[in-house]
Design a protein around this motif. Structure first.
Motif, PDB file in Angstrom:
ATOM      1  N   SER A 181      -6.581  10.422   7.878  1.00 29.10           N
ATOM      2  CA  SER A 181      -6.165   9.052   7.594  1.00 29.10           C
ATOM      3  C   SER A 181      -5.216   8.532   8.651  1.00 29.10           C
ATOM      4  O   SER A 181      -4.812   9.235   9.568  1.00 29.10           O
ATOM      5  CB  SER A 181      -5.466   8.991   6.234  1.00 29.10           C
ATOM      6  N   THR A 182      -4.838   7.274   8.493  1.00 28.87           N
ATOM      7  CA  THR A 182      -3.832   6.668   9.364  1.00 28.87           C
ATOM      8  C   THR A 182      -2.438   7.218   9.062  1.00 28.87           C
ATOM      9  O   THR A 182      -1.517   6.986   9.822  1.00 28.87           O
ATOM     10  CB  THR A 182      -3.787   5.143   9.125  1.00 28.87           C
ATOM     11  N   LEU A 183      -2.283   7.947   7.943  1.00 33.74           N
ATOM     12  CA  LEU A 183      -0.949   8.442   7.585  1.00 33.74           C
ATOM     13  C   LEU A 183      -0.428   9.408   8.620  1.00 33.74           C
ATOM     14  O   LEU A 183       0.751   9.480   8.900  1.00 33.74           O
ATOM     15  CB  LEU A 183      -0.977   9.152   6.224  1.00 33.74           C
ATOM     16  N   ARG A 204      10.513  10.526  -5.989  1.00 26.36           N
ATOM     17  CA  ARG A 204      10.061   9.144  -5.871  1.00 26.36           C
ATOM     18  C   ARG A 204       8.975   8.840  -6.906  1.00 26.36           C
ATOM     19  O   ARG A 204       9.024   7.831  -7.598  1.00 26.36           O
ATOM     20  CB  ARG A 204       9.519   8.930  -4.449  1.00 26.36           C
ATOM     21  N   HIS A 215      -0.156   2.657  -4.669  1.00 23.62           N
ATOM     22  CA  HIS A 215       0.744   1.886  -3.815  1.00 23.62           C
ATOM     23  C   HIS A 215       1.787   2.777  -3.137  1.00 23.62           C
ATOM     24  O   HIS A 215       2.184   2.511  -2.007  1.00 23.62           O
ATOM     25  CB  HIS A 215       1.415   0.781  -4.631  1.00 23.62           C
ATOM     26  N   LEU A 217       1.403   5.716  -1.969  1.00 21.40           N
ATOM     27  CA  LEU A 217       0.863   6.471  -0.832  1.00 21.40           C
ATOM     28  C   LEU A 217       1.113   5.773   0.508  1.00 21.40           C
ATOM     29  O   LEU A 217       1.342   6.422   1.523  1.00 21.40           O
ATOM     30  CB  LEU A 217      -0.649   6.712  -1.009  1.00 21.40           C
ATOM     31  N   PHE A 218       1.078   4.434   0.507  1.00 23.16           N
ATOM     32  CA  PHE A 218       1.277   3.726   1.780  1.00 23.16           C
ATOM     33  C   PHE A 218       2.694   3.900   2.325  1.00 23.16           C
ATOM     34  O   PHE A 218       2.924   3.789   3.532  1.00 23.16           O
ATOM     35  CB  PHE A 218       0.941   2.234   1.617  1.00 23.16           C
ATOM     36  N   GLU A 219       3.639   4.195   1.437  1.00 24.35           N
ATOM     37  CA  GLU A 219       5.023   4.439   1.876  1.00 24.35           C
ATOM     38  C   GLU A 219       5.117   5.541   2.920  1.00 24.35           C
ATOM     39  O   GLU A 219       6.001   5.534   3.761  1.00 24.35           O
ATOM     40  CB  GLU A 219       5.872   4.926   0.701  1.00 24.35           C
ATOM     41  N   ARG A 221       3.270   6.133   5.323  1.00 21.20           N
ATOM     42  CA  ARG A 221       3.070   5.521   6.632  1.00 21.20           C
ATOM     43  C   ARG A 221       4.230   4.594   7.015  1.00 21.20           C
ATOM     44  O   ARG A 221       4.751   4.665   8.130  1.00 21.20           O
ATOM     45  CB  ARG A 221       1.761   4.732   6.595  1.00 21.20           C
ATOM     46  N   SER A 222       4.625   3.721   6.088  1.00 16.66           N
ATOM     47  CA  SER A 222       5.651   2.730   6.450  1.00 16.66           C
ATOM     48  C   SER A 222       7.001   3.404   6.719  1.00 16.66           C
ATOM     49  O   SER A 222       7.765   2.946   7.558  1.00 16.66           O
ATOM     50  CB  SER A 222       5.765   1.646   5.383  1.00 16.66           C
ATOM     51  N   ARG A 223       7.275   4.518   6.040  1.00 12.27           N
ATOM     52  CA  ARG A 223       8.528   5.237   6.315  1.00 12.27           C
ATOM     53  C   ARG A 223       8.479   5.905   7.693  1.00 12.27           C
ATOM     54  O   ARG A 223       9.507   6.048   8.351  1.00 12.27           O
ATOM     55  CB  ARG A 223       8.815   6.283   5.231  1.00 12.27           C
ATOM     56  N   LEU A 225       6.865   4.573  10.230  1.00  6.89           N
ATOM     57  CA  LEU A 225       6.984   3.466  11.186  1.00  6.89           C
ATOM     58  C   LEU A 225       8.397   2.891  11.239  1.00  6.89           C
ATOM     59  O   LEU A 225       8.924   2.628  12.314  1.00  6.89           O
ATOM     60  CB  LEU A 225       6.018   2.332  10.801  1.00  6.89           C
ATOM     61  N   LEU A 226       8.998   2.690  10.059  1.00  7.16           N
ATOM     62  CA  LEU A 226      10.254   1.939  10.017  1.00  7.16           C
ATOM     63  C   LEU A 226      11.485   2.826   9.916  1.00  7.16           C
ATOM     64  O   LEU A 226      12.573   2.413  10.288  1.00  7.16           O
ATOM     65  CB  LEU A 226      10.252   0.960   8.833  1.00  7.16           C
ATOM     66  N   GLU A 227      11.334   4.032   9.374  1.00  7.48           N
ATOM     67  CA  GLU A 227      12.502   4.891   9.192  1.00  7.48           C
ATOM     68  C   GLU A 227      12.390   6.154  10.038  1.00  7.48           C
ATOM     69  O   GLU A 227      13.198   7.065   9.890  1.00  7.48           O
ATOM     70  CB  GLU A 227      12.661   5.257   7.707  1.00  7.48           C
TER      71      GLU A 227
END
Lengths: 308, 308
Positions: A181-183, A204, A215, A217-219, A221-223, A225-227
């Protein structure tokens, strides 16, 4: 049974574990490719893997369980409907001759699961009866068991009989998201823990209402990218979310159990122990390889002419 | 803007849509590979795809949104934190010169999502502002929008401003399970419907308590094995389960909305319409390609010297 030399094997989708046994002793072990990953057919694979034993001991009876009995396996054995006990598995086993000795394959089980859907297992039924043999306390009363893996199985054993079970896609979804995946592009080793990503993911999941998993699961990835969460920790977080979602829902379907019995390889079992603890359930562990071997002995004890 | 000829593009992970525009007219369209799937770099790809337009019109300014602004894209643009409006996207856009004309890339958005986690989008922000331009009713009041895709985005737009959004892995999990899992080896076409598998999956998800999705997914396989459900129907059932789980949870997080606006390609949007109806929400649709183009016009209207 103490006189007979035989091969005992758990032949799953992705791996094969064979043991050369005499009575209760294990003389040797071999691991090999699973039914889904092998290049040659199961028969050719079995022959080449066990050639060295045959040369020393002559034709050896083989007791096998798992996907080896599936449509994609060696010889298909039908599913046996629950409730099921070792005697019914023995009666429904398939036997055939291979190079002068008998190969016996344990059937899988089917049931109408607690969510009202058809469900299946192959190989776990043998581990369950092995666990009952190894832990006599499981032979009476009602017990909840979990067998984590590609497809995690939750099972209810009542007075030594498998009443019903439920499958979860936990392991397969984890592996797909980790590897394809993109993860994550680099992946991580599911056997090792990175920081406390697993516990964070578990906490969590637990903090959110049921149904949040799609929903959450996308965290992962975003964590990243952003954290700037390191990849290995992100993969652990993913594992915590998925195992948490599996355990939270399963405990809801099956209700409280005194102690949940985890049958698995130690590293994966430890994750389920943590998740069960997080959701208020006690657990104890039985090694999957031990359970599998004990199960084959229980199911085929009298075929081998032993006392088990 | 009616005098300027320019290229407008939505360049995502898996596909690129380019339009040659003059004012509000579309003169030509080209599709190509996405940022994640292209073999050459984005610059070389863009050059070869637009060569034919350059030969006729000379250097053309290009307005791009999507993953083309990601780390794996052409030139990275930082995420702009919510709340965000078209003016802030225009101010934060990145401009650079390519073959004698200006390329402008819209930044993505970041937010703290309704589940309290960091979240990101790239490309959907442009579609959202395009949808507001195409449907003036969205410019005032509070609206819930959903943009189905690999990573479905749910967004709250209040008085024309994106306040917050939430991503779901719906499309990616569906594709992974369809293409790489034990659920199906042959796969199916997500654009066509087989029997009523989708509705059955949706109804099944709806009949279960929240949190059942991890266990329900295995049914897709067991129904194929035990009930001989055809593969295409099984894939549709999977789609119904996953979109159902996404919609059920999202409506819970965001609360009731008068009408949910679905921005997507028609076949996928229709699935979300069905799922929203099943969970008691009305919906209306805006085509994703139209929204994307309208969004680029809104964001870059004054850069092009037009009246928008």
């Amino acid at each position: 049974m103490h006189d007979t030399t035989f091969i005992a094997g758990d032949w799953g989708s992705t791996s094969l574990r064979l043991a050369l046994c005499r009575g209760t002793k294990i003389l040797d072990r071999i691991t090999g490719p699973g039914v889904a990953t092998q290049l040659a057919g199961p028969q050719a694979n079995f022959r080449s893997l066990t050639k060295i034993w045959g040369a020393e001991y002559g034709p050896l009876p083989a007791l096998l369980c798992g996907m080896v009995g599936a449509r994609i396996g060696w010889v298909e054995t039908p599913y046996l409907p629950c409730p099921a006990e070792p005697q019914s598995l023995r009666r429904a086993a398939i036997h055939f001759t291979h190079e002068g000795a008998t190969v016996s394959i344990v059937p899988g089980l089917s049931c109408n699961n607690p969510l009202g859907a058809p469900d299946v297992m192959r190989g776990e039924e043998t581990q369950i009866f092995g666990a009952v043999a190894l832990s006599p306390a499981l032979a009476s009363g009602r017990h909840l068991l979990v067998l984590p893996g590609t497809h995690t199985k939750w099972a209810i054993v009542e007075n030594g009989t498998v009443q019903s079970f439920l499958s979860a896609m936990t392991g397969e979804i984890f592996a797909l998201l980790r590897d394809h995946s993109t993860l994550s592009k680099a992946g991580g080793n599911p056997q090792t823990r990175a920081a406390d990503g697993f516990r964070k993911g578990l906490a969590r999941l637990k903090s959110m209402p049921a149904g949040a998993i799609v929903h959450l699961l996308f965290e992962v990835r975003s964590r990243q990218l952003l954290e700037a969460v390191p990849e290995r920790e992100a993969i652990e977080y993913l594992s915590g979310l998925l195992i948490g979602a599996d355990v939270a829902a399963a405990l809801q379907w099956f209700g409280a159990a005194a102690t949940v019995v985890v049958i698995g390889e130690p590293a994966l079992a430890a994750r389920y122990n943590d998740a069960l603890t997080a959701f208020g359930a006690e657990s104890c562990n039985i090694d999957a390889a031990d359970a599998s071997l004990a199960g084959l002995r229980v199911i085929f004890g009298d075929v081998l002419g032993g006392e088990n």
